[in-house]
Design a protein around this motif. Structure first.
Motif, PDB file in Angstrom:
ATOM      1  N   PRO A  91     -16.239   9.823  37.907  1.00 48.69           N
ATOM      2  CA  PRO A  91     -16.463   8.380  37.732  1.00 48.69           C
ATOM      3  C   PRO A  91     -17.929   7.998  37.598  1.00 48.69           C
ATOM      4  N   ASP A  92     -18.841   8.807  38.153  1.00 45.88           N
ATOM      5  CA  ASP A  92     -20.262   8.516  37.960  1.00 45.88           C
ATOM      6  C   ASP A  92     -20.683   8.739  36.512  1.00 45.88           C
ATOM      7  N   PHE A  93     -19.962   9.601  35.796  1.00 46.49           N
ATOM      8  CA  PHE A  93     -20.248   9.840  34.381  1.00 46.49           C
ATOM      9  C   PHE A  93     -19.664   8.722  33.532  1.00 46.49           C
ATOM     10  N   PHE A  94     -18.401   8.379  33.812  1.00 46.41           N
ATOM     11  CA  PHE A  94     -17.756   7.276  33.101  1.00 46.41           C
ATOM     12  C   PHE A  94     -16.674   6.699  34.003  1.00 46.41           C
ATOM     13  N   CYS A  95     -16.858   5.457  34.390  1.00 49.38           N
ATOM     14  CA  CYS A  95     -15.910   4.803  35.300  1.00 49.38           C
ATOM     15  C   CYS A  95     -14.960   3.913  34.512  1.00 49.38           C
ATOM     16  N   ILE A  96     -13.676   4.242  34.531  1.00 48.13           N
ATOM     17  CA  ILE A  96     -12.715   3.438  33.771  1.00 48.13           C
ATOM     18  C   ILE A  96     -12.561   2.042  34.360  1.00 48.13           C
ATOM     19  N   HIS A  97     -12.820   1.889  35.674  1.00 47.34           N
ATOM     20  CA  HIS A  97     -12.740   0.556  36.277  1.00 47.34           C
ATOM     21  C   HIS A  97     -13.819  -0.354  35.697  1.00 47.34           C
ATOM     22  N   LYS A  98     -15.028   0.183  35.550  1.00 44.13           N
ATOM     23  CA  LYS A  98     -16.140  -0.629  35.044  1.00 44.13           C
ATOM     24  C   LYS A  98     -15.992  -0.929  33.559  1.00 44.13           C
ATOM     25  N   HIS A  99     -15.357   0.001  32.824  1.00 44.24           N
ATOM     26  CA  HIS A  99     -15.298  -0.126  31.361  1.00 44.24           C
ATOM     27  C   HIS A  99     -13.894  -0.447  30.855  1.00 44.24           C
ATOM     28  N   HIS A 100     -13.080  -1.053  31.712  1.00 46.69           N
ATOM     29  CA  HIS A 100     -11.677  -1.269  31.322  1.00 46.69           C
ATOM     30  C   HIS A 100     -11.541  -2.179  30.109  1.00 46.69           C
ATOM     31  N   GLN A 101     -12.477  -3.107  29.922  1.00 38.80           N
ATOM     32  CA  GLN A 101     -12.379  -3.990  28.761  1.00 38.80           C
ATOM     33  C   GLN A 101     -12.702  -3.247  27.466  1.00 38.80           C
ATOM     34  N   GLN A 102     -13.473  -2.182  27.571  1.00 40.08           N
ATOM     35  CA  GLN A 102     -13.845  -1.415  26.380  1.00 40.08           C
ATOM     36  C   GLN A 102     -12.765  -0.422  25.982  1.00 40.08           C
ATOM     37  N   VAL A 103     -12.127   0.206  26.975  1.00 35.25           N
ATOM     38  CA  VAL A 103     -11.167   1.261  26.651  1.00 35.25           C
ATOM     39  C   VAL A 103      -9.726   0.903  26.996  1.00 35.25           C
ATOM     40  N   ALA A 104      -9.524  -0.071  27.886  1.00 37.77           N
ATOM     41  CA  ALA A 104      -8.178  -0.566  28.209  1.00 37.77           C
ATOM     42  C   ALA A 104      -7.204   0.543  28.598  1.00 37.77           C
ATOM     43  N   CYS A 105      -7.726   1.608  29.239  1.00 38.66           N
ATOM     44  CA  CYS A 105      -6.824   2.700  29.611  1.00 38.66           C
ATOM     45  C   CYS A 105      -6.343   2.587  31.048  1.00 38.66           C
ATOM     46  N   ASN A 106      -7.025   1.773  31.874  1.00 34.71           N
ATOM     47  CA  ASN A 106      -6.593   1.631  33.253  1.00 34.71           C
ATOM     48  C   ASN A 106      -5.298   0.820  33.292  1.00 34.71           C
ATOM     49  N   GLY A 107      -4.257   1.402  33.873  1.00 35.98           N
ATOM     50  CA  GLY A 107      -2.939   0.772  33.861  1.00 35.98           C
ATOM     51  C   GLY A 107      -2.074   1.276  32.724  1.00 35.98           C
ATOM     52  N   VAL A 108      -2.653   2.059  31.812  1.00 30.66           N
ATOM     53  CA  VAL A 108      -1.884   2.682  30.735  1.00 30.66           C
ATOM     54  C   VAL A 108      -1.903   4.191  30.939  1.00 30.66           C
ATOM     55  N   LEU A 109      -3.057   4.808  30.719  1.00 25.26           N
ATOM     56  CA  LEU A 109      -3.188   6.242  30.990  1.00 25.26           C
ATOM     57  C   LEU A 109      -3.235   6.504  32.483  1.00 25.26           C
ATOM     58  N   PHE A 110      -4.036   5.704  33.199  1.00 27.08           N
ATOM     59  CA  PHE A 110      -4.271   5.914  34.621  1.00 27.08           C
ATOM     60  C   PHE A 110      -3.746   4.743  35.445  1.00 27.08           C
ATOM     61  N   ASN A 111      -3.467   5.039  36.712  1.00 29.50           N
ATOM     62  CA  ASN A 111      -3.133   3.999  37.696  1.00 29.50           C
ATOM     63  C   ASN A 111      -1.949   3.134  37.290  1.00 29.50           C
ATOM     64  N   ASN A 112      -0.922   3.749  36.729  1.00 28.97           N
ATOM     65  CA  ASN A 112       0.311   3.038  36.404  1.00 28.97           C
ATOM     66  C   ASN A 112       1.396   3.558  37.332  1.00 28.97           C
ATOM     67  N   ILE A 113       1.804   2.738  38.297  1.00 24.57           N
ATOM     68  CA  ILE A 113       2.758   3.207  39.297  1.00 24.57           C
ATOM     69  C   ILE A 113       4.197   3.140  38.809  1.00 24.57           C
ATOM     70  N   TYR A 114       4.415   2.600  37.610  1.00 23.49           N
ATOM     71  CA  TYR A 114       5.782   2.429  37.115  1.00 23.49           C
ATOM     72  C   TYR A 114       6.164   3.405  36.004  1.00 23.49           C
ATOM     73  N   ASN A 115       5.179   3.954  35.295  1.00 23.04           N
ATOM     74  CA  ASN A 115       5.481   4.821  34.156  1.00 23.04           C
ATOM     75  C   ASN A 115       5.013   6.246  34.407  1.00 23.04           C
ATOM     76  N   SER A 116       5.512   7.175  33.624  1.00 23.34           N
ATOM     77  CA  SER A 116       5.165   8.578  33.766  1.00 23.34           C
ATOM     78  C   SER A 116       3.685   8.800  33.430  1.00 23.34           C
ATOM     79  N   PRO A 117       3.015   9.720  34.135  1.00 20.86           N
ATOM     80  CA  PRO A 117       1.576   9.945  33.916  1.00 20.86           C
ATOM     81  C   PRO A 117       1.283  10.915  32.775  1.00 20.86           C
ATOM     82  N   PHE A 118       2.096  10.880  31.715  1.00 23.44           N
ATOM     83  CA  PHE A 118       1.875  11.808  30.609  1.00 23.44           C
ATOM     84  C   PHE A 118       2.303  11.172  29.294  1.00 23.44           C
ATOM     85  N   LEU A 119       1.901  11.812  28.199  1.00 20.38           N
ATOM     86  CA  LEU A 119       2.336  11.387  26.873  1.00 20.38           C
ATOM     87  C   LEU A 119       2.563  12.638  26.028  1.00 20.38           C
ATOM     88  N   LYS A 120       3.317  12.476  24.946  1.00 19.61           N
ATOM     89  CA  LYS A 120       3.566  13.569  24.005  1.00 19.61           C
ATOM     90  C   LYS A 120       2.508  13.536  22.900  1.00 19.61           C
TER      91      LYS A 120
END
Length: 293
Positions: A91-120
């Motif tokens: 996270p010191d290299f790249f923090c998804i919490h700080k940059h969530h507006q740029q990459v929008a991966c928090n809650g999709v790729l990471f930290n989603n308690i409802y969906n599987s933590p993987f993709l095909k």
């Protein structure tokens, strides 16, 4: 696949891993529980088996990509020998919490308690990811001006692309619901947890708000999220606690209070039971983002 083996950047101030790209030819590094203090992208290119992540088990096939957060427990049990690629970043290299507006991966790729933590990974994504990893490899091995900015740029592109793929593959969980009211209850439950996780910590609270029995709610949670209600509530609290520990310099006592725990030591035990380390150790190893960092 064989263009690189292991390539690592180290934080010169702390001596900790900052960014790492590597291939693996067997399951030896994943055949026991991992709790790493950095983000991990594990792309299973060949082989199949079962992944144990948190307290849930998932089957996986070739070309499955897992996205894992710091200290999220995981391991792979291979049924057909595994080969693949791993991307790690602190996270010191790249923090998804700080940059969530740029990459929008928090809650999709990471930290989603409802969906599987993987993709095909399909053929188009495979070509794109291989190209990005090749660029990252070149960036790691070309020290000089703007090396960090270059690697972060490629990492952002990768995270955005992977998030878009996962969002298409895993839309809202509304399929194969036995009860007619199922989709409504699922969405309402998500909304209620998001609204009240700081103040309501028991499954009974949510059953009461949904006007259904605790047993019926437990069945819905297990059927559609493969988790207990306690798991869902606890995981949401832990995500917020980690975010506060990383992004702020609030005391553990203050974070505990804001998450509905008057007893700091009870909260610390709760955190350690779920993360396997104390809040202080999490902050010390993952760090909190300073205002000008």
């Amino acid at each position: 696949m064989d263009v690189f083996n292991t390539n690592t950047l180290v934080n010169e101030q702390t001596g900790n891993l900052a960014f790492k790209l590597s291939n693996f030819e067997d399951n030896s590094q994943f055949d026991h529980i991992q709790r790493l203090n950095y983000y991990s992208i594990v792309w299973i290119r060949e082989g199949r088996g079962k992944a144990k992540i948190d307290m849930v088990e998932y089957n996986f096939e070739p070309d499955t990509l897992f996205a894992l957060t710091p200290y999220q427990p995981f391991m792979f049990i291979e049924e057909v020998p595994l080969k693949g690629t791993v991307l790690n970043f602190h996270p010191d290299f790249f923090c998804i919490h700080k940059h969530h507006q740029q990459v929008a991966c928090n809650g999709v790729l990471f930290n989603n308690i409802y969906n599987s933590p993987f993709l095909k990974v399909d053929e188009m994504a495979k070509r794109e990811f291989d190209g990005l990893f090749e660029q990252m490899y070149n960036g790691i091995n070309t020290a000089g001006m703007a090396q960090y900015e270059l690697l972060v740029s490629y990492l952002k592109i990768f995270l955005i692309s992977a998030s878009r793929i996962k969002a298409k593959q895993q839309p809202e969980v509304t399929d194969s619901v036995e009860e007619d009211e199922g989709p409504f209850v699922l969405q309402k439950l998500k909304n209620l947890i998001e609204q009240y996780f700081k103040s309501k910590h028991s499954a009974g609270d949510y059953a009461e708000m949904l006007n259904i029995s605790p047993k019926a709610l437990a069945k819905i949670a297990k059927s559609h999220f493969n988790k207990t209600m306690t798991n869902l509530i606890s995981e949401r609290i832990i995500i917020e606690a980690k975010r506060e520990l990383y992004l702020t310099d609030k005391s553990v006592k203050q974070i505990a209070y804001e998450l509905g725990y008057e007893d700091e030591y009870y909260f610390s035990r709760f955190f350690k039971n779920n993360v396997d380390i104390s809040p202080k150790f999490y902050r010390d190893t993952v760090g909190f983002a300073r205002a000008n960092a």
